[in-house]
Design a protein around this motif. Structure first.
Motif, PDB file in Angstrom:
ATOM      1  N   VAL A  15       0.864  -1.191   0.000  1.00  0.00           N
ATOM      2  CA  VAL A  15       0.000   0.000   0.000  1.00  0.00           C
ATOM      3  C   VAL A  15       0.898   1.239   0.000  1.00  0.00           C
ATOM      4  N   TYR A  16       0.521   2.246  -0.806  1.00  0.00           N
ATOM      5  CA  TYR A  16       1.310   3.475  -0.909  1.00  0.00           C
ATOM      6  C   TYR A  16       0.549   4.653  -0.302  1.00  0.00           C
ATOM      7  N   ILE A  17       1.300   5.519   0.399  1.00  0.00           N
ATOM      8  CA  ILE A  17       0.749   6.760   0.955  1.00  0.00           C
ATOM      9  C   ILE A  17       1.536   7.900   0.318  1.00  0.00           C
ATOM     10  N   LYS A  18       0.833   8.820  -0.349  1.00  0.00           N
ATOM     11  CA  LYS A  18       1.508   9.908  -1.060  1.00  0.00           C
ATOM     12  C   LYS A  18       1.827  11.055  -0.098  1.00  0.00           C
ATOM     13  N   GLY A  19       2.948  11.709  -0.359  1.00  0.00           N
ATOM     14  CA  GLY A  19       3.322  12.874   0.435  1.00  0.00           C
ATOM     15  C   GLY A  19       4.150  12.513   1.650  1.00  0.00           C
ATOM     16  N   LYS A  20       4.615  13.529   2.344  1.00  0.00           N
ATOM     17  CA  LYS A  20       5.469  13.328   3.519  1.00  0.00           C
ATOM     18  C   LYS A  20       4.604  12.909   4.716  1.00  0.00           C
ATOM     19  N   THR A  21       5.066  11.900   5.460  1.00  0.00           N
ATOM     20  CA  THR A  21       4.337  11.450   6.655  1.00  0.00           C
ATOM     21  C   THR A  21       5.296  11.442   7.855  1.00  0.00           C
ATOM     22  N   ASP A  22       4.728  11.234   9.042  1.00  0.00           N
ATOM     23  CA  ASP A  22       5.548  11.178  10.269  1.00  0.00           C
ATOM     24  C   ASP A  22       5.861   9.752  10.698  1.00  0.00           C
ATOM     25  N   PHE A  23       5.559   8.767   9.835  1.00  0.00           N
ATOM     26  CA  PHE A  23       5.838   7.378  10.190  1.00  0.00           C
ATOM     27  C   PHE A  23       7.349   7.131  10.236  1.00  0.00           C
ATOM     28  N   GLN A  24       7.741   6.065  10.949  1.00  0.00           N
ATOM     29  CA  GLN A  24       9.155   5.667  11.029  1.00  0.00           C
ATOM     30  C   GLN A  24       9.358   4.393  10.214  1.00  0.00           C
ATOM     31  N   MET A  25      10.581   4.200   9.750  1.00  0.00           N
ATOM     32  CA  MET A  25      10.921   2.969   9.040  1.00  0.00           C
ATOM     33  C   MET A  25      10.742   1.781   9.987  1.00  0.00           C
ATOM     34  N   GLY A  26      10.046   0.719   9.533  1.00  0.00           N
ATOM     35  CA  GLY A  26       9.837  -0.471  10.362  1.00  0.00           C
ATOM     36  C   GLY A  26       8.685  -0.352  11.343  1.00  0.00           C
ATOM     37  N   GLU A  27       7.970   0.774  11.333  1.00  0.00           N
ATOM     38  CA  GLU A  27       6.869   0.964  12.289  1.00  0.00           C
ATOM     39  C   GLU A  27       5.671   0.090  11.926  1.00  0.00           C
ATOM     40  N   MET A  28       5.019  -0.414  12.955  1.00  0.00           N
ATOM     41  CA  MET A  28       3.788  -1.182  12.745  1.00  0.00           C
ATOM     42  C   MET A  28       2.623  -0.194  12.591  1.00  0.00           C
ATOM     43  N   VAL A  29       1.756  -0.473  11.611  1.00  0.00           N
ATOM     44  CA  VAL A  29       0.614   0.415  11.363  1.00  0.00           C
ATOM     45  C   VAL A  29      -0.661  -0.415  11.218  1.00  0.00           C
ATOM     46  N   TYR A  30      -1.790   0.262  11.341  1.00  0.00           N
ATOM     47  CA  TYR A  30      -3.083  -0.360  11.077  1.00  0.00           C
ATOM     48  C   TYR A  30      -3.686   0.315   9.843  1.00  0.00           C
ATOM     49  N   VAL A  31      -4.084  -0.495   8.868  1.00  0.00           N
ATOM     50  CA  VAL A  31      -4.562   0.018   7.587  1.00  0.00           C
ATOM     51  C   VAL A  31      -6.084  -0.026   7.548  1.00  0.00           C
ATOM     52  N   SER A  32      -6.717   1.096   7.262  1.00  0.00           N
ATOM     53  CA  SER A  32      -8.171   1.273   7.122  1.00  0.00           C
ATOM     54  C   SER A  32      -8.882   1.055   8.454  1.00  0.00           C
ATOM     55  N   GLU A  33     -10.192   1.216   8.422  1.00  0.00           N
ATOM     56  CA  GLU A  33     -10.990   1.027   9.642  1.00  0.00           C
ATOM     57  C   GLU A  33     -11.037  -0.442  10.060  1.00  0.00           C
ATOM     58  N   LEU A  36      -6.177  -3.579   9.499  1.00  0.00           N
ATOM     59  CA  LEU A  36      -5.285  -4.606   8.962  1.00  0.00           C
ATOM     60  C   LEU A  36      -3.860  -4.291   9.412  1.00  0.00           C
ATOM     61  N   VAL A  37      -3.129  -5.314   9.876  1.00  0.00           N
ATOM     62  CA  VAL A  37      -1.772  -5.094  10.395  1.00  0.00           C
ATOM     63  C   VAL A  37      -0.795  -4.901   9.237  1.00  0.00           C
ATOM     64  N   GLY A  38       0.045  -3.859   9.339  1.00  0.00           N
ATOM     65  CA  GLY A  38       1.047  -3.610   8.303  1.00  0.00           C
ATOM     66  C   GLY A  38       2.341  -3.100   8.909  1.00  0.00           C
ATOM     67  N   GLU A  39       3.339  -2.912   8.030  1.00  0.00           N
ATOM     68  CA  GLU A  39       4.654  -2.447   8.476  1.00  0.00           C
ATOM     69  C   GLU A  39       5.211  -1.481   7.437  1.00  0.00           C
ATOM     70  N   ILE A  40       5.818  -0.405   7.887  1.00  0.00           N
ATOM     71  CA  ILE A  40       6.437   0.568   6.984  1.00  0.00           C
ATOM     72  C   ILE A  40       7.744  -0.013   6.452  1.00  0.00           C
ATOM     73  N   ILE A  41       7.847  -0.179   5.121  1.00  0.00           N
ATOM     74  CA  ILE A  41       9.070  -0.756   4.547  1.00  0.00           C
ATOM     75  C   ILE A  41       9.773   0.199   3.581  1.00  0.00           C
ATOM     76  N   GLY A  42       9.197   1.392   3.370  1.00  0.00           N
ATOM     77  CA  GLY A  42       9.842   2.367   2.494  1.00  0.00           C
ATOM     78  C   GLY A  42       9.398   3.771   2.834  1.00  0.00           C
ATOM     79  N   LEU A  43      10.360   4.709   2.912  1.00  0.00           N
ATOM     80  CA  LEU A  43      10.038   6.088   3.256  1.00  0.00           C
ATOM     81  C   LEU A  43      10.822   7.042   2.354  1.00  0.00           C
ATOM     82  N   THR A  44      10.139   7.906   1.624  1.00  0.00           N
ATOM     83  CA  THR A  44      10.786   9.005   0.909  1.00  0.00           C
ATOM     84  C   THR A  44       9.971  10.260   1.189  1.00  0.00           C
ATOM     85  N   SER A  45      10.454  11.389   0.731  1.00  0.00           N
ATOM     86  CA  SER A  45       9.715  12.639   0.966  1.00  0.00           C
ATOM     87  C   SER A  45       8.413  12.668   0.168  1.00  0.00           C
ATOM     88  N   GLU A  46       8.345  11.833  -0.909  1.00  0.00           N
ATOM     89  CA  GLU A  46       7.137  11.837  -1.745  1.00  0.00           C
ATOM     90  C   GLU A  46       6.191  10.666  -1.459  1.00  0.00           C
TER      91      GLU A  46
END
Length: 588
Positions: A15-33, A36-46
């Motif tokens: 799943v892709y999120i456009k734009g700059k976010t405050d997430f950290q590399m390797g952070e666990m996230v929940y997707v949608s209402e 769903l369990v996910g993990e940040i595996i890529g971070l760029t300014s875009e």
């Protein structure tokens, strides 16, 4: 405030999120209402890239992604053993209660039972100085294993107060400490640990003692050390899973972690059913009392398959820190590598050989390097041994996963299709397999089993290698033209193959064989070899030696001599002496 981002694009489990976010590399996230369990595996300014561990069908752009502030972790506390988890440590029994026979998306269950009260014995007192690894409480987790709850690594301080012994849940406070910086911290039976980070140790020891499995070809010819690494490669139907089951049942490890990584659903079901019925031969208790199963079938999301390996490793390291010897069965690392390949393709990374990502080798090395015999932070010693099955397509050992695995393991048990089809099990081929632990373990074998154990092993292997050379000649011109001394080598090699290397997992005496009997069997076969060669050197043909079925009698010793009747081997030696004395008398 919870960090959020909006879904911009979806590509399978990515799943892709456009734009700059405050997430950290390797952070666990929940997707949608649906969370769903996910993990940040890529971070760029875009763009921010999320790897989702559950089925993503039905997601749409614009839905929110919620941050947790922590990496993907496992919960470590009493209740891990005698349990069956999915790839991200969710207990399947609790999931079934919530969603039925099939795992529904976004199902949220506690990794461990937070309501069960455990009988806790506190092992520290006010005024004690504690640091990472210090045992603060003991719980009889199962009949077989005493669980030692420890101070999490990197935390130290002075104990201010403790509770009395008694029943507590895993989240109730057991002790309060004042950390070195003056802060007060409540300690419970629970700690959390990120799965991709190895747990710290004091020291790594060199290999010095074997993981005894009761399987003759493994213990004798190709041993693995405690804290060692081994690979079992083989095509479909060659017996990878069965070999791992035998090791899990009979190895002298305290705890077994079985990771079914991308296995067929019916095969995984068989494993779960079998393990729950097995009795531990050492204690008479159920084998599950010292076993944890991680089930990740081939129809589950591939991202969770990739994580399941690290989940199992972290659980193993936790019990190693208590001073236990843990054996991990990873079945199979090929399916794990295929999950890496699929995710890599979704991320549009440059493929390497056969489409696998260029970092396949480094991921494999990071996995196998977490094995070892260690001195823990609390001064105890424990080990993690990793035995990984490899499933090369078409049984081709030259494919990338097998070749890269060979670089990082010191024990290679190559399964052979022709042996399996000939019903020779375990179908480990003695010419393609090897163990680099033999010299490291020689002192242990010679001291604890017998002074000529390694010498016997080397002689047995030499006979098998000589047989292989002779079979090339036999294929061309037949065995009749061979001289008698070479015919005898073929006969002795047949005795070794059928009487020693072949083992019956369903026979009470043969399913697990102690090292003392293994040595006696080798000594008897070599004694037969030496006596027979004495007679051949007198000019008596091999056909005479085979007249009274002596070779067949030695082959059937594995069944005829019980594991606790080793004195019978002397009777066989006398029988060999008497028979050959009678031959020499007849031909004098």
């Amino acid at each position: 405030m919870v960090k959020t981002g909006k879904i911009y694009g979806i590509n399978g489990p990515v799943v892709y999120i456009k734009g700059k976010t405050d997430f950290q590399m390797g952070e666990m996230v929940y997707v949608s209402e649906e969370k769903l369990v996910g993990e940040i595996i890529g971070l760029t300014s875009e763009m921010t890239t999320v790897q989702v561990y559950e089925e993503t069908s039905g997601l749409k752009p614009g839905e929110l992604v919620y941050g947790t502030g922590t990496a993907i972790f496992v919960t470590l506390a009493p209740g891990i053993l005698n349990n069956i988890f999915d790839g991200i440590e969710r207990p399947l029994s609790k999931i079934r209660e919530k969603s039925g026979a099939f795992i529904s998306r976004g199902v949220s269950v506690d990794s461990l039972d937070t309501t069960k009260k455990w009988d806790v014995h506190v092992t520290i007192k006010p005024g004690d100085y504690v640091s990472g690894g210090t045992v603060i409480a003991e719980v009889q987790e199962t009949k077989a294993i005493l669980h030692k709850s420890m101070v999490p690594p990197y935390i130290s301080g002075t104990v201010i107060s403790v509770v009395d012994d008694g029943p507590y849940t895993i989240n109730e406070t057991i002790a309060v400490i004042k950390k070195d910086n003056g802060e007060e911290l409540e300690l419970t039976l629970t700690q959390k640990w990120p799965i991709r980070t190895p747990r710290p140790i004091n020291k790594r020891y060199p290999a010095s003692q074997p993981l005894v499995t009761g399987q003759r070809i493994l213990d004798t010819l190709f041993p693995i050390a405690k804290g060692g690494t081994a690979a079992i490669p083989g095509g479909f139907g060659t017996g990878k899973t069965m070999t791992q089951h035998q090791i899990a049942k009979w190895a002298n490890a305290d705890i077994i972690i079985y990771i079914g990584c991308g296995e067929r659903g019916n095969e995984m079901t068989q494993v779960l059913d079998e393990f729950s019925e097995l009795v531990d031969p050492r204690s008479g208790n159920p084998l599950m009392d010292r076993t944890t199963l991680i089930a990740n079938t081939s129809n589950m999301p591939v991202a969770a398959r990739e994580a399941s390996i690290y989940t199992g490793l972290t659980l193993a390291e936790y019990y190693r820190d208590m001073g236990y010897d843990v054996a991990i069965m990873a079945d199979s690392t090929s399916r794990w590598a295929e999950a890496l390949r699929e995710l890599s393709g979704r991320l549009e990374e440059m493929p390497a050989e056969e489409g696998f990502p260029a970092y396949l080798a480094s991921r494999l090395s990071a996995f196998y390097e977490r094995a070892g015999y260690m001195e823990n932070l609390n001064g105890t010693e424990g080990s993690v041994s990793i035995i990984g099955a490899v499933s090369p397509q078409g049984g081709d050992f030259s494919e990338p996963v097998t070749q890269n695995t060979k670089r990082f393991v010191r024990c290679f048990w190559g399964l052979d299709k022709s042996l399996a089809y000939a019903r020779h099990f375990p179908a480990i081929h003695w010419l393609t397999s090897y163990s680099e632990y033999v010299n490291d373990l020689a002192d242990w074998y010679n001291t604890n089993v017998g002074p000529d154990f390694v010498n016997c092993r080397n002689r047995i292997l030499a006979i098998l290698n000589k047989e292989s050379e002779l079979m090339e000649i036999v294929k061309l011109i037949g065995s009749d033209v061979l001289p008698d001394d070479q015919k005898l080598i073929l006969e002795i090699a047949r005795v070794i193959r059928l009487g020693f290397l072949q083992q019956n997992a369903f026979h009470a005496e043969d399913t697990c064989v102690p090292l003392e009997k293994q040595l006696k069997m080798m000594q008897l076969i070599l004694y037969l070899n030496d006596k027979a060669f004495e007679i051949i050197n007198l000019g008596i043909p091999v056909s005479v030696l085979k007249e009274n079925n002596m070779f067949e009698k030695i082959i059937s010793i594995k069944y005829d001599v019980a594991n606790n009747e080793l004195e019978k081997f002397d009777d066989y030696k006398h029988e060999i002496d008497d028979y050959y004395a009678s031959i020499m008398a007849r031909h004098a």
